[in-house]
Motif scaffolding. Structure first.
Motif, short mmCIF file in Angstrom:
data_model
loop_
_atom_site.label_atom_id
_atom_site.label_comp_id
_atom_site.label_asym_id
_atom_site.label_seq_id
_atom_site.Cartn_x
_atom_site.Cartn_y
_atom_site.Cartn_z
N CYS A 33 0.83 -1.21 0.00
CA CYS A 33 0.00 0.00 0.00
C CYS A 33 0.86 1.25 0.00
CB CYS A 33 -0.93 0.01 1.20
SG CYS A 33 -2.30 -1.16 1.04
N ARG A 35 0.08 5.29 0.30
CA ARG A 35 -1.01 6.22 0.63
C ARG A 35 -2.33 5.48 0.80
NH1 ARG A 35 0.83 10.94 -3.70
NH2 ARG A 35 2.82 11.38 -2.69
N VAL A 37 -3.43 2.64 -0.51
CA VAL A 37 -4.00 1.90 -1.63
C VAL A 37 -2.92 0.97 -2.21
CG1 VAL A 37 -5.07 2.09 -3.91
CG2 VAL A 37 -5.51 3.84 -2.17
N MET A 39 -0.43 -0.51 -4.64
CA MET A 39 0.13 0.22 -5.78
C MET A 39 -0.46 -0.25 -7.10
SD MET A 39 4.10 1.13 -4.95
CE MET A 39 4.73 -0.49 -4.55
N SER A 42 -3.64 1.60 -7.80
CA SER A 42 -3.43 2.99 -8.22
C SER A 42 -3.07 3.08 -9.70
CB SER A 42 -2.34 3.64 -7.37
OG SER A 42 -2.73 3.73 -6.02
N PRO A 108 2.88 4.30 -8.48
CA PRO A 108 1.50 4.56 -8.07
C PRO A 108 1.02 5.98 -8.32
CG PRO A 108 2.94 4.55 -6.16
CD PRO A 108 3.78 4.09 -7.32
N CYS A 109 1.92 6.88 -8.68
CA CYS A 109 1.52 8.27 -8.92
C CYS A 109 1.28 8.58 -10.39
CB CYS A 109 2.58 9.23 -8.36
SG CYS A 109 2.85 9.07 -6.58
N SER A 111 -0.28 9.16 -13.96
CA SER A 111 -1.60 9.72 -14.28
C SER A 111 -2.12 9.17 -15.59
CB SER A 111 -1.50 11.25 -14.38
OG SER A 111 -0.84 11.62 -15.58
#
Length: 196
Positions: A33, A35, A37, A39, A42, A108-109, A111
């Motif tokens: 996880c 944040r 969630v 990965m 995400s 995971p970040c 977009s």
């Protein structure tokens, strides 16, 4: 919630999670996880903005990924132990689409904008592999590939006795770099301390 279906589409996606996670002390990175969630979830949510067909390449903890709603694709028996290209081959072999989007499980970040940009690029030049590059360097597992030609080229590439480099394969096939300014989106979470 299911992240995949059986419909043939122009684009499908594969989250590459088939590694041994040695830098994460053997923990399955995609299931960790970040944040709050997992990965892999995400990454999938960003991919779901561009395609309903999102699968995971994993060779361990397959039931755990399936419990999150993913189709799980393991490495093919003839193409194991060639690093990330094992996962790429599995994804291309199983793709039911014209193009295959790739993303590693440890970003995971990322977009949906990055994936939209990759798809825009391959629609302009559908015979090339397109991958992301930022100020810090190349991100070859954030890419989109034309399935038919990439599958043929990768089979040829892996039959050769040479270093199994993702970028070397891309260059053999023909590729283009997509410059992406949002560096923070492509951070790789490789260590447990980054999960804090």
């Amino acid at each position: 919630m299911s992240f995949c279906n059986d419909n043939t589409e122009e684009v499908s996606a594969l989250i590459v999670a088939g590694g041994k996670a040695e830098r994460m002390s053997g923990k399955e990175k995609g299931l960790q996880c970040f944040r709050g969630v997992p990965m892999v979830v995400s990454v999938a949510m960003a991919l779901k903005e561009v395609t309903s067909m999102v699968a995971v390449n994993a060779n361990r903890y397959q039931e755990d990924y399936e419990s999150l709603g993913f189709e799980v694709i393991a490495d093919l028996a003839d193409y194991q132990d060639v690093g990330p290209l094992s996962g790429v081959m599995a994804g291309l072999h199983n793709a039911k689409s014209q193009f295959l989007l790739l993303s590693p499980c440890d970003s995971p970040c990322v977009s949906s904008d990055a994936f939209h940009a990759l798809l825009d690029a391959i629609k302009r030049e559908p015979d090339k592999i397109h991958y992301i590059v930022t100020a810090s360097g190349r991100h070859p597992l954030h890419a989109v590939l034309p399935v038919s030609t990439a599958l043929s080229a990768l089979s040829t590439f892996l039959a050769r006795d040479m270093k199994k480099s993702v970028m070397a394969f891309y260059e053999l096939h023909g590729c283009r770099a997509l410059h992406w300014s949002e560096e923070a989106e492509l951070i790789n979470v490789n260590y447990s301390e980054q999960l804090e």
